[in-house]
Design an enzyme around this catalytic site. Structure first.
Site, PDB file in Angstrom:
ATOM      1  N   CYS A 213       0.845  -1.185   0.000  1.00  0.00           N
ATOM      2  CA  CYS A 213       0.000   0.000   0.000  1.00  0.00           C
ATOM      3  C   CYS A 213       0.886   1.241   0.000  1.00  0.00           C
ATOM      4  O   CYS A 213       1.868   1.304   0.720  1.00  0.00           O
ATOM      5  CB  CYS A 213      -0.942   0.081   1.190  1.00  0.00           C
TER       6      CYS A 213
ATOM      7  N   ARG B  67       4.241  -0.459  -4.582  1.00  0.00           N
ATOM      8  CA  ARG B  67       3.881  -0.929  -3.243  1.00  0.00           C
ATOM      9  C   ARG B  67       2.521  -1.644  -3.226  1.00  0.00           C
ATOM     10  O   ARG B  67       2.121  -2.205  -2.209  1.00  0.00           O
ATOM     11  CB  ARG B  67       3.829   0.250  -2.265  1.00  0.00           C
TER      12      ARG B  67
ATOM     13  N   TRP C  18      -2.814  -2.584  -1.794  1.00  0.00           N
ATOM     14  CA  TRP C  18      -2.524  -4.022  -1.863  1.00  0.00           C
ATOM     15  C   TRP C  18      -3.483  -4.637  -0.854  1.00  0.00           C
ATOM     16  O   TRP C  18      -3.325  -4.434   0.353  1.00  0.00           O
ATOM     17  CB  TRP C  18      -1.061  -4.275  -1.493  1.00  0.00           C
TER      18      TRP C  18
ATOM     19  N   ASN D  46      -2.110   2.495   5.486  1.00  0.00           N
ATOM     20  CA  ASN D  46      -1.265   1.356   5.139  1.00  0.00           C
ATOM     21  C   ASN D  46      -1.048   0.574   6.430  1.00  0.00           C
ATOM     22  O   ASN D  46      -0.565   1.140   7.405  1.00  0.00           O
ATOM     23  CB  ASN D  46       0.061   1.868   4.569  1.00  0.00           C
ATOM     24  N   GLY D  47      -1.430  -0.701   6.439  1.00  0.00           N
ATOM     25  CA  GLY D  47      -1.281  -1.505   7.660  1.00  0.00           C
ATOM     26  C   GLY D  47      -2.531  -2.342   7.863  1.00  0.00           C
ATOM     27  O   GLY D  47      -3.324  -2.526   6.935  1.00  0.00           O
TER      28      GLY D  47
ATOM     29  N   GLU E  48      16.890 -18.727  -4.781  1.00  0.00           N
ATOM     30  CA  GLU E  48      16.616 -17.391  -5.313  1.00  0.00           C
ATOM     31  C   GLU E  48      16.184 -17.470  -6.784  1.00  0.00           C
ATOM     32  O   GLU E  48      15.269 -16.769  -7.204  1.00  0.00           O
ATOM     33  CB  GLU E  48      17.864 -16.508  -5.122  1.00  0.00           C
TER      34      GLU E  48
ATOM     35  N   LYS F 237      12.594 -16.107  -8.134  1.00  0.00           N
ATOM     36  CA  LYS F 237      12.462 -15.102  -9.195  1.00  0.00           C
ATOM     37  C   LYS F 237      11.551 -15.618 -10.295  1.00  0.00           C
ATOM     38  O   LYS F 237      10.690 -14.891 -10.784  1.00  0.00           O
ATOM     39  CB  LYS F 237      13.830 -14.750  -9.800  1.00  0.00           C
TER      40      LYS F 237
ATOM     41  N   GLU G 217       7.770 -15.822  -9.026  1.00  0.00           N
ATOM     42  CA  GLU G 217       7.060 -14.567  -8.728  1.00  0.00           C
ATOM     43  C   GLU G 217       6.837 -13.714  -9.972  1.00  0.00           C
ATOM     44  O   GLU G 217       5.931 -12.899 -10.014  1.00  0.00           O
ATOM     45  CB  GLU G 217       7.779 -13.762  -7.631  1.00  0.00           C
TER      46      GLU G 217
ATOM     47  N   HIS H 221      15.819 -37.353  -2.619  1.00  0.00           N
ATOM     48  CA  HIS H 221      14.991 -37.756  -1.475  1.00  0.00           C
ATOM     49  C   HIS H 221      13.511 -37.474  -1.698  1.00  0.00           C
ATOM     50  O   HIS H 221      12.774 -37.276  -0.755  1.00  0.00           O
ATOM     51  CB  HIS H 221      15.499 -37.059  -0.210  1.00  0.00           C
TER      52      HIS H 221
ATOM     53  N   LYS I 213       5.890  -4.409  -3.193  1.00  0.00           N
ATOM     54  CA  LYS I 213       7.206  -4.237  -2.587  1.00  0.00           C
ATOM     55  C   LYS I 213       7.011  -3.808  -1.138  1.00  0.00           C
ATOM     56  O   LYS I 213       6.075  -3.100  -0.820  1.00  0.00           O
ATOM     57  CB  LYS I 213       7.966  -3.163  -3.355  1.00  0.00           C
TER      58      LYS I 213
HETATM   59  C1  F6R Z   1      11.439 -11.127  -3.891  1.00  0.00           C
HETATM   60  C2  F6R Z   1      11.383 -10.031  -2.944  1.00  0.00           C
HETATM   61  C3  F6R Z   1      10.907 -10.316  -1.566  1.00  0.00           C
HETATM   62  C4  F6R Z   1      11.673  -9.477  -0.534  1.00  0.00           C
HETATM   63  C5  F6R Z   1      11.084  -9.697   0.860  1.00  0.00           C
HETATM   64  C6  F6R Z   1      11.852  -8.929   1.914  1.00  0.00           C
HETATM   65  O1  F6R Z   1      11.931 -10.720  -5.130  1.00  0.00           O
HETATM   66  O2  F6R Z   1      11.671  -8.907  -3.268  1.00  0.00           O
HETATM   67  O3  F6R Z   1      10.997 -11.676  -1.279  1.00  0.00           O
HETATM   68  O4  F6R Z   1      13.012  -9.833  -0.568  1.00  0.00           O
HETATM   69  O5  F6R Z   1       9.748  -9.294   0.873  1.00  0.00           O
HETATM   70  O6  F6R Z   1      11.864  -7.567   1.639  1.00  0.00           O
HETATM   71  P1  F6R Z   1      12.927  -6.600   2.291  1.00  0.00           P
HETATM   72  O7  F6R Z   1      14.268  -6.960   1.734  1.00  0.00           O
HETATM   73  O8  F6R Z   1      12.504  -5.220   1.911  1.00  0.00           O
HETATM   74  O9  F6R Z   1      12.871  -6.837   3.770  1.00  0.00           O
END
Ligand code: F6R
Length: 633
Positions: free
Chosen positions: A2, A27, A78, A107-108, A504, A508, A511, A527, A628
């Site tokens: 948000c 966000r 969001w 936001n929250g 990772e 990627k 997502e 396993h 984000k």
């Molecule tokens: C994946 C991604 C998320 C963040 C996670 C932590 O591409 O960006 O998995 O890494 O939400 O976010 P931060 O680093 O801001 O604490």
């Protein structure tokens, strides 16, 4: 998660709010809205829409004159409570007893919203949606009684005393045409002090176009921001003033700080997507991250943020490194680095698990929080829990001035610049670089010889150029992806330092392209997951030369024998690997010491996910359901 933006000043608010929302859209992008006070007792104009900010903008543009006013709040959502509908989009509205309107963005999450809603319904408030925020808007309106000296600021304070949960809010009322109230607990909020105006936003990217002078609100603080025509007799036509209090109405002094961000850093600079820009700028980002920190002549690492505790660090008994998502993968590599280089026991744990499981924190424990945003709720709460139990807290954070950077005992900034793409790329490499430097910093104070550290530092300094070489393979990776992008199940396998890289790579891919992918240690495949492998299933191996190369090759054989299609990240010059996969399916990385390999092997996997998402027709900068900076649990 948000985005909030709010404005009070001498300019027209609406266009400025929409501009801010565009910068905050990463966000959250389920729905968007804005509310503007049209003037003293002239009512509030509200515009909301499901979908992206562009949809809101089009709706606003049709009737722009309605939204004329110099005070407003806006939001990009969001969804948490309540479906993605126009009714649940912010701002939310409450009607006061005096016939005025309150508009609020949030936001929250308000945890006790059900109880509050019941109470407010009993008081005659009619709810139009299911959002927890609507409860807060109506609660402020219910408490607003100017005839009893309960103005908007006081009503917000009183309302927040009743609330449990997390919030960053901005609130306006049409009876107070020049006053903006905002407050926070748990969710980030920054106040920009511009010329004749205040701009409030969830993060700095929506503020930097207006000012670099900011105030960071702390938890339980409320700001009253006023901007309006000066009284008769004043030389200035416009006057502004602010004050901050706690929710109990105790005045608090605020420090104005300077933003370390410029507008250019948050523009696309000719790239089609932020993600591609951020992948491509990794060599430069890492150079900046390491500038002044690698002393090659003396063979030592210089980390200003840790200077005051270098002796304590050398005597540390245990490290716990924590984070979520991509940051957790960096933390896993941090664990390997810290144990190998500093020889101090180290555990890595998801912050969300750590905070709720009664962890043992003994004397001499350092907890390291890894986070791009410095605002992730799970990580922040884990950090607080660890501090409460006596741990020394360190931050490995990108956003300067973020809550984590302010709440930790010490730390090291990533210095990779703002990351706008929702999927983390350059911040991950920045986290690896900082964790490597931290491990070397502690290791040098314990047992690492000057020669060993000197060699590693020289290699580390060469990493940015090596990343540039890897990036040249973008087109080749794109061509490879074209051949397998229709497959819906993938595996990513690696060993040692490259095991978290496999995690990772899988994250990627899933997502961004919504392809199901799993990452795991290569040996773990036997396993159980080996049962998944069928003819043509893409299996990505991080198969660089190192201690476990032969073992990885055996795992490749096992997959190949079952018809899997091997995609390998391999060391330049390794011809042996060509027996197992077609040339187009091998992505090369230059040779590097094993602890530094993730800084290279991650890069082709970022490009792979990027191209897969594009080829499947997805918005790489705004993947579905994601946002984000996850500031809710
Ligand atoms: C994946 C991604 C998320 C963040 C996670 C932590 O591409 O960006 O998995 O890494 O939400 O976010 P931060 O680093 O801001 O604490």
């Amino acid at each position: 998660m948000c985005g909030i933006v709010a404005y009070v000043g001498n300019k027209s608010a609406a266009a400025l709010l929409i501009e801010g929302l565009k910068r905050l859209e990463y966000r959250g992008y389920d729905s968007a809205g804005l509310a503007v006070v049209r003037g003293q007792d002239q009512g509030i104009a509200l515009c909301r829409s499901v979908g992206r900010v562009s949809v809101l903008e089009a709706r606003y543009a049709k009737d722009a004159a309605i939204y004329e006013g110099q005070l407003g709040v806006a939001h990009t959502r969001w969804a948490t409570h309540g479906k993605v509908t126009e009714e649940n989009a912010h701002p939310h509205i409450g009607a006061t007893r005096s016939g005025h309107t309150v508009a609020l963005v949030h936001n929250g999450t308000i945890e006790n919203y059900a109880t509050l809603r019941k109470y407010l319904e009993g008081r005659g408030h009619q709810f139009y949606g299911q959002s927890d925020t609507e409860v807060l808007a109506k609660l402020v309106a219910e408490l607003y009684e100017p005839q009893k000296n309960i103005d908007l600021e006081r009503a917000v304070q009183l309302a927040l005393q009743e609330v449990t949960g997390a919030y960053a809010i901005a609130v306006i009322c049409d009876r107070e045409a020049h006053t903006l109230i905002c407050a926070r607990k748990g969710s980030p909020l920054t106040i920009g002090l511009a010329d004749n105006a205040y701009v409030v936003a969830s993060d700095q990217s929506a503020i930097v176009a207006h000012t670099t002078q900011v105030i960071h609100l702390n938890d339980y603080q409320v700001a009253r921001l006023c901007a309006g025509p000066s009284d008769h007799g004043s030389n200035e036509p416009w006057s502004i003033d602010f004050r901050t209090t706690t929710i109990d109405n105790v005045t608090v002094e605020q420090q104005v700080t300077e933003l370390e961000l410029d507008l250019q850093q948050i523009e696309l600079a000719g790239y089609p997507h932020y993600m591609l820009k951020e992948i491509m700028e990794q060599p430069e980002a890492l150079r900046t991250s390491m500038t002044g920190r690698l002393d090659l002549r003396e063979g030592r690492v210089v980390l200003g943020g840790l200077t005051n505790m270098s002796r304590d660090l050398a005597r540390a008994r245990k490290f716990i490194i924590t984070g979520q998502g991509t940051a957790y993968h960096a933390a896993l590599i941090g664990e390997y680095l810290m144990e190998e280089m500093a020889r101090i026991p180290c555990e890595c744990e998801y912050a969300s698990e750590f905070r709720y499981r009664n962890p043992v924190i003994e004397e001499g424990t350092f907890v390291v929080a890894v986070s791009q945003s410095g605002e992730t709720s799970d990580t922040l709460e884990a950090l607080r829990e660890a501090r409460e139990r006596g741990a020394v807290s360190l931050g490995v954070v990108n956003v300067v001035g973020s809550t984590m950077s302010r709440e930790t005992d010490a730390g090291v900034y990533l210095r990779v610049g703002p990351e706008i793409g929702v999927a983390s790329t350059k911040a991950f490499l920045g986290q690896l670089a900082v964790l490597t430097m931290m491990a070397l910093y502690v290791g040098r104070r314990r047992h690492l010889s000057q020669q060993t550290i000197g060699e590693l530092l020289t290699e580390l300094a060469a990493i940015p150029d090596k990343i540039s070489q890897v990036l040249k393979q973008s087109e080749k990776i794109q061509a490879c992806v074209e051949k397998v992008v229709d497959r819906n199940n993938w595996l990513f396998l690696g060993r040692g330092y490259n095991y978290p890289v496999a995690l990772e790579g899988a994250l990627k891919l899933k997502e961004l392209s919504y392809i199901h992918a799993e990452g795991m240690p290569a040996a773990e495949m036997k396993h159980g997951p080996i049962a998944l492998i069928d003819e043509g299933m893409p299996v990505v191996f991080i198969a660089t030369q190192g201690n476990q190369y032969d073992k990885v090759i055996s795992n490749i054989e096992e997959v190949k024998a079952r018809g899997g299609r091997i995609i390998a990240v391999a060391t330049e010059g390794d011809q042996h690997i060509e027996r197992y996969c077609e040339g187009d399916f091998i992505f090369r990385v230059p040779h590097a010491a094993e602890p530094l390999q993730p800084l290279l092997t991650t890069v082709p996997l970022q490009l792979l996910a990027y191209h897969a998402a594009l080829q499947r027709g997805h918005d790489v900068d705004k993947p579905r359901n994601l946002a984000k900076s996850v500031t809710v649990e």
